[in-house]
Design a protein around this motif. Sequence first.
Motif, PDB file in Angstrom:
ATOM      1  N   ASN A   1      55.671  -4.561  12.150  1.00  0.00           N
ATOM      2  CA  ASN A   1      56.146  -4.679  13.537  1.00  0.00           C
ATOM      3  C   ASN A   1      56.786  -3.416  14.074  1.00  0.00           C
ATOM      4  O   ASN A   1      56.631  -3.106  15.255  1.00  0.00           O
ATOM      5  N   GLU A   2      57.509  -2.709  13.200  1.00  0.00           N
ATOM      6  CA  GLU A   2      58.310  -1.599  13.722  1.00  0.00           C
ATOM      7  C   GLU A   2      57.690  -0.224  13.474  1.00  0.00           C
ATOM      8  O   GLU A   2      58.053   0.746  14.104  1.00  0.00           O
ATOM      9  N   ILE A   3      56.764  -0.141  12.492  1.00  0.00           N
ATOM     10  CA  ILE A   3      56.147   1.171  12.232  1.00  0.00           C
ATOM     11  C   ILE A   3      54.695   1.159  12.709  1.00  0.00           C
ATOM     12  O   ILE A   3      54.294   1.965  13.564  1.00  0.00           O
ATOM     13  N   LEU A   4      53.913   0.224  12.165  1.00  0.00           N
ATOM     14  CA  LEU A   4      52.478   0.262  12.475  1.00  0.00           C
ATOM     15  C   LEU A   4      52.183  -0.114  13.923  1.00  0.00           C
ATOM     16  O   LEU A   4      51.419   0.577  14.606  1.00  0.00           O
ATOM     17  N   GLU A   5      52.802  -1.180  14.395  1.00  0.00           N
ATOM     18  CA  GLU A   5      52.443  -1.647  15.744  1.00  0.00           C
ATOM     19  C   GLU A   5      52.645  -0.567  16.820  1.00  0.00           C
ATOM     20  O   GLU A   5      51.714  -0.285  17.566  1.00  0.00           O
ATOM     21  N   PRO A   6      53.805   0.062  16.893  1.00  0.00           N
ATOM     22  CA  PRO A   6      53.936   1.094  17.934  1.00  0.00           C
ATOM     23  C   PRO A   6      52.994   2.277  17.731  1.00  0.00           C
ATOM     24  O   PRO A   6      52.474   2.827  18.708  1.00  0.00           O
ATOM     25  N   LEU A   7      52.739   2.645  16.481  1.00  0.00           N
ATOM     26  CA  LEU A   7      51.902   3.832  16.241  1.00  0.00           C
ATOM     27  C   LEU A   7      50.418   3.524  16.430  1.00  0.00           C
ATOM     28  O   LEU A   7      49.642   4.384  16.876  1.00  0.00           O
ATOM     29  N   GLN A   8      50.023   2.289  16.105  1.00  0.00           N
ATOM     30  CA  GLN A   8      48.591   1.970  16.169  1.00  0.00           C
ATOM     31  C   GLN A   8      48.056   1.828  17.595  1.00  0.00           C
ATOM     32  O   GLN A   8      46.862   1.706  17.788  1.00  0.00           O
ATOM     33  N   LYS A   9      48.962   1.861  18.571  1.00  0.00           N
ATOM     34  CA  LYS A   9      48.480   1.818  19.966  1.00  0.00           C
ATOM     35  C   LYS A   9      47.588   3.022  20.226  1.00  0.00           C
ATOM     36  O   LYS A   9      46.557   2.930  20.858  1.00  0.00           O
ATOM     37  N   ASP A  10      47.996   4.200  19.723  1.00  0.00           N
ATOM     38  CA  ASP A  10      47.243   5.436  19.999  1.00  0.00           C
ATOM     39  C   ASP A  10      46.634   6.075  18.761  1.00  0.00           C
ATOM     40  O   ASP A  10      45.874   7.030  18.884  1.00  0.00           O
ATOM     41  N   TYR A  11      47.004   5.585  17.581  1.00  0.00           N
ATOM     42  CA  TYR A  11      46.574   6.275  16.347  1.00  0.00           C
ATOM     43  C   TYR A  11      45.889   5.317  15.381  1.00  0.00           C
ATOM     44  O   TYR A  11      46.266   4.146  15.283  1.00  0.00           O
ATOM     45  N   ASN A  12      44.873   5.850  14.682  1.00  0.00           N
ATOM     46  CA  ASN A  12      44.348   5.155  13.504  1.00  0.00           C
ATOM     47  C   ASN A  12      45.286   5.513  12.368  1.00  0.00           C
ATOM     48  O   ASN A  12      45.486   6.708  12.099  1.00  0.00           O
ATOM     49  N   VAL A  13      45.857   4.502  11.737  1.00  0.00           N
ATOM     50  CA  VAL A  13      46.862   4.793  10.702  1.00  0.00           C
ATOM     51  C   VAL A  13      46.351   4.331   9.329  1.00  0.00           C
ATOM     52  O   VAL A  13      45.907   3.200   9.177  1.00  0.00           O
ATOM     53  N   THR A  14      46.401   5.236   8.357  1.00  0.00           N
ATOM     54  CA  THR A  14      46.030   4.903   6.977  1.00  0.00           C
ATOM     55  C   THR A  14      47.300   4.899   6.144  1.00  0.00           C
ATOM     56  O   THR A  14      48.078   5.852   6.196  1.00  0.00           O
ATOM     57  N   VAL A  15      47.518   3.805   5.424  1.00  0.00           N
ATOM     58  CA  VAL A  15      48.713   3.701   4.563  1.00  0.00           C
ATOM     59  C   VAL A  15      48.239   3.737   3.116  1.00  0.00           C
ATOM     60  O   VAL A  15      47.328   2.988   2.738  1.00  0.00           O
ATOM     61  N   PHE A  16      48.826   4.593   2.312  1.00  0.00           N
ATOM     62  CA  PHE A  16      48.402   4.688   0.910  1.00  0.00           C
ATOM     63  C   PHE A  16      49.537   5.228   0.053  1.00  0.00           C
ATOM     64  O   PHE A  16      50.488   5.816   0.560  1.00  0.00           O
ATOM     65  N   GLN A  17      49.357   5.050  -1.240  1.00  0.00           N
ATOM     66  CA  GLN A  17      50.381   5.466  -2.198  1.00  0.00           C
ATOM     67  C   GLN A  17      49.792   6.543  -3.109  1.00  0.00           C
ATOM     68  O   GLN A  17      48.617   6.463  -3.461  1.00  0.00           O
ATOM     69  N   LEU A  18      50.594   7.523  -3.449  1.00  0.00           N
ATOM     70  CA  LEU A  18      50.121   8.570  -4.363  1.00  0.00           C
ATOM     71  C   LEU A  18      51.137   8.767  -5.478  1.00  0.00           C
ATOM     72  O   LEU A  18      52.332   8.543  -5.283  1.00  0.00           O
TER      73      LEU A  18
END
Length: 412
Positions: free
Chosen positions: A207-224
């Motif tokens: 709700n607080e990280i992905l939702e606002p950013l995904q309006k304009d950005y394709n977001v990939t979340v991953f762990q390294l």
Amino acid sequence: MSKSKQTLIGHYFEGTNATWYEGWELSDEEREVFRQRSKASHSAKLKALNGEGPQPLHPINVPKLNPEELMPQLPNNGLRALSLFSGGGGLDLGFDRAGFTHSASFEILRDAACTLKMNRPEWRIYTDEEGNVRNVDWHSFRGEVDVIHGGPPCQPFSMAGRQKGEEDERNLFPEFIRAVQGIKPLGFVAENVKALGSRKFQEYVQNEILEPLQKDYNVTVFQLSADSFGVPQQRQRLFFVGTDKKRVKKQFLPPDPTHSSEHLRLKQKQENQQMSLFDLEVQNESILRCMGVREALGLSDIGFDAIAPTLRSGLTGPRHTTSILSSTAALKIWDKMQVWPNGVGASRENANKFVTKNGHFRLSVQDCAILQGFPSTWSFHGAVYMILGQIGNSVAPPMAYRVAEALAKTLI
Ligand SMILES: C[S@@+](CC[C@H](N)C(=O)[O-])C[C@H]1O[C@@H](n2cnc3c(N)ncnc32)[C@H](O)[C@@H]1O
């Protein structure tokens, strides 16, 4: 704030009013125990440095791992990177070596800002109140930045902290998002502790990280994992990489591992005689061998080696510590490696002179930097605890480098 104004005052940092820093509450008795212990250790150290202690047991080590080789300098790629929460420069260095042009760094802690300035005098670095991301109007950077990167303080989410998440006033993810929304870069990289990816914070992330950013950005979340990039340490980080939906047509792909430390684990299993044929995985030959601590630091072969347990950040906890020990389980591994993770020396010479009671190898800040993937060409500013804080808080530069390289491939 004027962007051309550089704010870096050279004198020594004496304290901080940074809101993310929180010393632990201690009773008077507990405080006294710490005081006595540190007084005794301080006087033993002074004696040792004066040559009055036991004779050094080990030669001064010459490290075998050169982290620069894990991140060969790439030619300038024409992309400009803005750094938030820059700390001692793990992400900054990784982006630099991957060919990005540095735009500016914002870091509230003066010692960390001094580290950046010392290594890259030409960089534009803001610190103190001008480096406080809460105070910046990001619109003035629009058109001047292609990528924003930053690791907001991890204490609100870290297993080592109280995990108050968004209720923690040190949660500065909203500030990272405000910068992205104000500047509208082509892409961004945000990183944090692995715990942010846990179920506990799932709703917050959505709700607080992905939702606002995904309006304009394709977001990939991953762990390294740091050892997947040749850094001899157990260190996992969570990344959020975004690319502008309208302007970037290629899909971002997280970097593939270049190294593995599996051989060290297999060897340990063999020694424990618990190994079955099923454990003998076929090694991928394109993957390089990640060194263990002893090999990386150029210590003698004692028949056992391992990657380092996660180096703790020295900036939180009951006192300003010169220990990198993160848990009691970690102590067992250090012990088996015959490496002493407390009382880290300010230099290899000092560490060598100050012989440990159990005869194990005493680490220096330079050794800790190597275990985090910082090359010896990168210096740190501040007292030992402050340098360890910068190291322990950072993204391992070779890991940052691979993420930066992968992002550049998507954007160009
Ligand atoms: C997790 S560390 C970042 C490490 C960095 N990404 C690296 O790779 O080395 C977070 C940093 O944020 C800084 N910080 C905390 N509050 C800040 C604020 N309001 N403005 C700017 N920097 C801040 C801290 O001093 C700390 O160095």
